[in-house]
Design an enzyme around this catalytic site. Sequence first.
Site, PDB file in Angstrom:
ATOM      1  N   ASP A  18     -20.496  76.924  -9.001  1.00 31.05           N
ATOM      2  CA  ASP A  18     -21.313  78.003  -8.803  1.00 31.05           C
ATOM      3  C   ASP A  18     -22.388  77.738 -10.008  1.00 31.05           C
ATOM      4  O   ASP A  18     -22.304  77.813 -11.162  1.00 31.05           O
ATOM      5  CB  ASP A  18     -20.914  79.433  -9.274  1.00 31.05           C
ATOM      6  CG  ASP A  18     -21.701  80.557  -8.764  1.00 31.05           C
ATOM      7  OD1 ASP A  18     -22.972  80.279  -8.862  1.00 31.05           O
ATOM      8  OD2 ASP A  18     -21.100  81.538  -8.351  1.00 31.05           O
ATOM      9  N   VAL A  19     -23.756  77.555  -9.516  1.00 28.25           N
ATOM     10  CA  VAL A  19     -24.863  77.433 -10.249  1.00 28.25           C
ATOM     11  C   VAL A  19     -25.093  78.673 -11.302  1.00 28.25           C
ATOM     12  O   VAL A  19     -25.808  78.396 -12.289  1.00 28.25           O
ATOM     13  CB  VAL A  19     -26.254  77.056  -9.842  1.00 28.25           C
ATOM     14  CG1 VAL A  19     -26.097  75.570  -9.005  1.00 28.25           C
ATOM     15  CG2 VAL A  19     -26.609  78.032  -8.670  1.00 28.25           C
TER      16      VAL A  19
ATOM     17  N   TYR B  98     -35.788  88.788  -2.186  1.00 24.16           N
ATOM     18  CA  TYR B  98     -35.705  87.278  -2.006  1.00 24.16           C
ATOM     19  C   TYR B  98     -36.940  86.792  -2.462  1.00 24.16           C
ATOM     20  O   TYR B  98     -36.856  85.817  -3.376  1.00 24.16           O
ATOM     21  CB  TYR B  98     -35.244  87.003  -0.589  1.00 24.16           C
ATOM     22  CG  TYR B  98     -35.368  85.586  -0.162  1.00 24.16           C
ATOM     23  CD1 TYR B  98     -34.094  84.882  -0.477  1.00 24.16           C
ATOM     24  CD2 TYR B  98     -36.457  85.055   0.292  1.00 24.16           C
ATOM     25  CE1 TYR B  98     -34.185  83.353   0.063  1.00 24.16           C
ATOM     26  CE2 TYR B  98     -36.680  83.774   0.799  1.00 24.16           C
ATOM     27  CZ  TYR B  98     -35.087  82.905   0.542  1.00 24.16           C
ATOM     28  OH  TYR B  98     -35.393  81.341   0.743  1.00 24.16           O
TER      29      TYR B  98
ATOM     30  N   VAL C  34     -37.267  76.577   7.973  1.00 24.95           N
ATOM     31  CA  VAL C  34     -36.636  75.438   8.309  1.00 24.95           C
ATOM     32  C   VAL C  34     -35.370  75.495   9.033  1.00 24.95           C
ATOM     33  O   VAL C  34     -34.537  76.566   8.616  1.00 24.95           O
ATOM     34  CB  VAL C  34     -36.415  74.647   7.191  1.00 24.95           C
ATOM     35  CG1 VAL C  34     -35.845  73.094   7.290  1.00 24.95           C
ATOM     36  CG2 VAL C  34     -37.778  74.159   6.351  1.00 24.95           C
TER      37      VAL C  34
HETATM   38  N1  NAP Z   1     -34.048  77.406   5.588  1.00 26.27           N
HETATM   39  C1  NAP Z   1     -35.332  77.851   5.523  1.00 26.27           C
HETATM   40  O1  NAP Z   1     -35.875  78.431   6.396  1.00 26.27           O
HETATM   41  C2  NAP Z   1     -35.750  78.031   4.183  1.00 26.27           C
HETATM   42  C3  NAP Z   1     -37.130  78.558   4.033  1.00 26.27           C
HETATM   43  C4  NAP Z   1     -37.606  78.726   2.617  1.00 26.27           C
HETATM   44  C5  NAP Z   1     -36.756  78.201   1.723  1.00 26.27           C
HETATM   45  N2  NAP Z   1     -35.341  77.804   1.757  1.00 26.27           N
HETATM   46  C6  NAP Z   1     -34.596  77.370   0.619  1.00 26.27           C
HETATM   47  O2  NAP Z   1     -34.105  76.021   0.670  1.00 26.27           O
HETATM   48  C7  NAP Z   1     -32.830  75.793   0.016  1.00 26.27           C
HETATM   49  C8  NAP Z   1     -31.806  75.261   0.863  1.00 26.27           C
HETATM   50  O3  NAP Z   1     -31.599  76.346   1.743  1.00 26.27           O
HETATM   51  P1  NAP Z   1     -31.094  75.858   3.129  1.00 26.27           P
HETATM   52  O4  NAP Z   1     -32.002  76.384   4.289  1.00 26.27           O
HETATM   53  O5  NAP Z   1     -30.891  74.317   3.229  1.00 26.27           O
HETATM   54  O6  NAP Z   1     -29.807  76.598   3.327  1.00 26.27           O
HETATM   55  P2  NAP Z   1     -28.360  76.258   3.267  1.00 26.27           P
HETATM   56  O7  NAP Z   1     -28.149  75.030   4.277  1.00 26.27           O
HETATM   57  O8  NAP Z   1     -27.550  77.453   3.450  1.00 26.27           O
HETATM   58  O9  NAP Z   1     -28.239  75.700   1.844  1.00 26.27           O
HETATM   59  C9  NAP Z   1     -28.101  76.292   0.727  1.00 26.27           C
HETATM   60  C10 NAP Z   1     -26.829  75.783  -0.136  1.00 26.27           C
HETATM   61  O10 NAP Z   1     -26.912  76.506  -1.360  1.00 26.27           O
HETATM   62  C11 NAP Z   1     -25.804  76.294  -1.798  1.00 26.27           C
HETATM   63  N3  NAP Z   1     -25.379  77.532  -2.652  1.00 26.27           N
HETATM   64  C12 NAP Z   1     -25.549  78.839  -2.534  1.00 26.27           C
HETATM   65  N4  NAP Z   1     -25.264  79.539  -3.644  1.00 26.27           N
HETATM   66  C13 NAP Z   1     -24.744  78.657  -4.558  1.00 26.27           C
HETATM   67  C14 NAP Z   1     -24.266  78.924  -5.940  1.00 26.27           C
HETATM   68  N5  NAP Z   1     -24.117  80.087  -6.357  1.00 26.27           N
HETATM   69  N6  NAP Z   1     -23.876  77.821  -6.293  1.00 26.27           N
HETATM   70  C15 NAP Z   1     -23.980  76.417  -6.027  1.00 26.27           C
HETATM   71  N7  NAP Z   1     -24.612  76.296  -4.730  1.00 26.27           N
HETATM   72  C16 NAP Z   1     -24.919  77.484  -3.959  1.00 26.27           C
HETATM   73  C17 NAP Z   1     -24.814  76.294  -0.665  1.00 26.27           C
HETATM   74  O11 NAP Z   1     -23.422  75.640  -0.806  1.00 26.27           O
HETATM   75  P3  NAP Z   1     -22.021  76.395  -1.100  1.00 26.27           P
HETATM   76  O12 NAP Z   1     -22.115  77.687  -0.220  1.00 26.27           O
HETATM   77  O13 NAP Z   1     -21.004  75.357  -0.811  1.00 26.27           O
HETATM   78  O14 NAP Z   1     -22.314  76.732  -2.451  1.00 26.27           O
HETATM   79  C18 NAP Z   1     -25.572  75.707   0.458  1.00 26.27           C
HETATM   80  O15 NAP Z   1     -25.164  74.226   0.570  1.00 26.27           O
HETATM   81  C19 NAP Z   1     -32.568  77.394  -0.546  1.00 26.27           C
HETATM   82  O16 NAP Z   1     -33.119  77.562  -1.886  1.00 26.27           O
HETATM   83  C20 NAP Z   1     -33.552  78.236   0.379  1.00 26.27           C
HETATM   84  O17 NAP Z   1     -33.801  79.443  -0.215  1.00 26.27           O
HETATM   85  C21 NAP Z   1     -34.774  77.688   3.064  1.00 26.27           C
END
Ligand code: NAP
Length: 253
Positions: free
Chosen positions: A64-65, A154, A186
């Site tokens: 966990d980060v 958020y 995304v």
């Molecule tokens: N998708 C969008 O529309 C969007 C838009 C703007 C910004 N973002 C940002 O882009 C980034 C990537 O998100 P994503 O869209 O690719 O979603 P995602 O597929 O859910 O990826 C998020 C990753 O973060 C990891 N994570 C969550 N909590 C954690 C913790 N406490 N410690 C370590 N790892 C953790 C999760 O893995 P585990 O559960 O295995 O830990 C997961 O692999 C995020 O910061 C998100 O806020 C996404």
Amino acid sequence: MRATAQRPVVIITGAGSGIGRATATLLARQEFDLVLVGRRRGALEDTATGCRDAGATVCLVDGDVAERATADRAVDSAQALGHLEALVNNAGIARFGPIEDLAPPDLEAMLDVHVRGPLHLVQAALELLRRHEGSVVNVTSVAGVIASPGRAAYGMTKAALNHLTKSLAAELAPAVRVNAIVPGPVDTPIYGTLGMDATELARFQGELVQRTPIGRFGRPEEIASWVGVLLGEQGRWVTGALLTVDGGRCALA
Ligand SMILES: NC(=O)c1ccc[n+]([C@@H]2O[C@H](COP(=O)([O-])OP(=O)(O)OC[C@H]3O[C@@H](n4cnc5c(N)ncnc54)[C@H](OP(=O)(O)O)[C@@H]3O)[C@@H](O)[C@H]2O)c1
């Protein structure tokens, strides 16, 4: 092809899915070795398979980060692999809803993952990043720039990470560059974690597309490619940038 035989090392958090997985795959092709961080080891293994196919040596850190110990393990792993040149703070969670319903544990979790986690990692990695003219990319969100109902907490945590990006860019230059990618919507598994049923989710995603001039969700690879630019030769004179990659979402705000 790199001039030196040794591949630099990058730490990527949230590497088990979505943008983190696409970034890991791209950086493996860009000749980085990788330390992949996340809580689900199985998801990290799946990402690692594609990265090894691209020729990278990969180390997994399941943790966990929010915990400083995870950052220390990631940096120790990077040091064992080679010279740490880059850090991608990508891990994220989304807890949306009216402010009166915001549960303290959800607020804490977003502060942990979006603010404390990146701070732990920068602190743990700093000495090595300084030694190797390193670079940090934080993955934030348009929600940290524009206001939307239901996303106050958020967005607040992502705005904090945008500010941290600029502050560290000023403080750590010229040795270490620090930038952010600011994605719009995304297509990733994060939408499956919002607690919405299929109808609500389809409506929510439809609204997001309507407010995105390019008229569709982005693909994870369309974010990863810009991480690659910021970490590569073309990014050498870029620091403190908040690079919006959002299909025009912010243009409509
Ligand atoms: N998708 C969008 O529309 C969007 C838009 C703007 C910004 N973002 C940002 O882009 C980034 C990537 O998100 P994503 O869209 O690719 O979603 P995602 O597929 O859910 O990826 C998020 C990753 O973060 C990891 N994570 C969550 N909590 C954690 C913790 N406490 N410690 C370590 N790892 C953790 C999760 O893995 P585990 O559960 O295995 O830990 C997961 O692999 C995020 O910061 C998100 O806020 C996404």
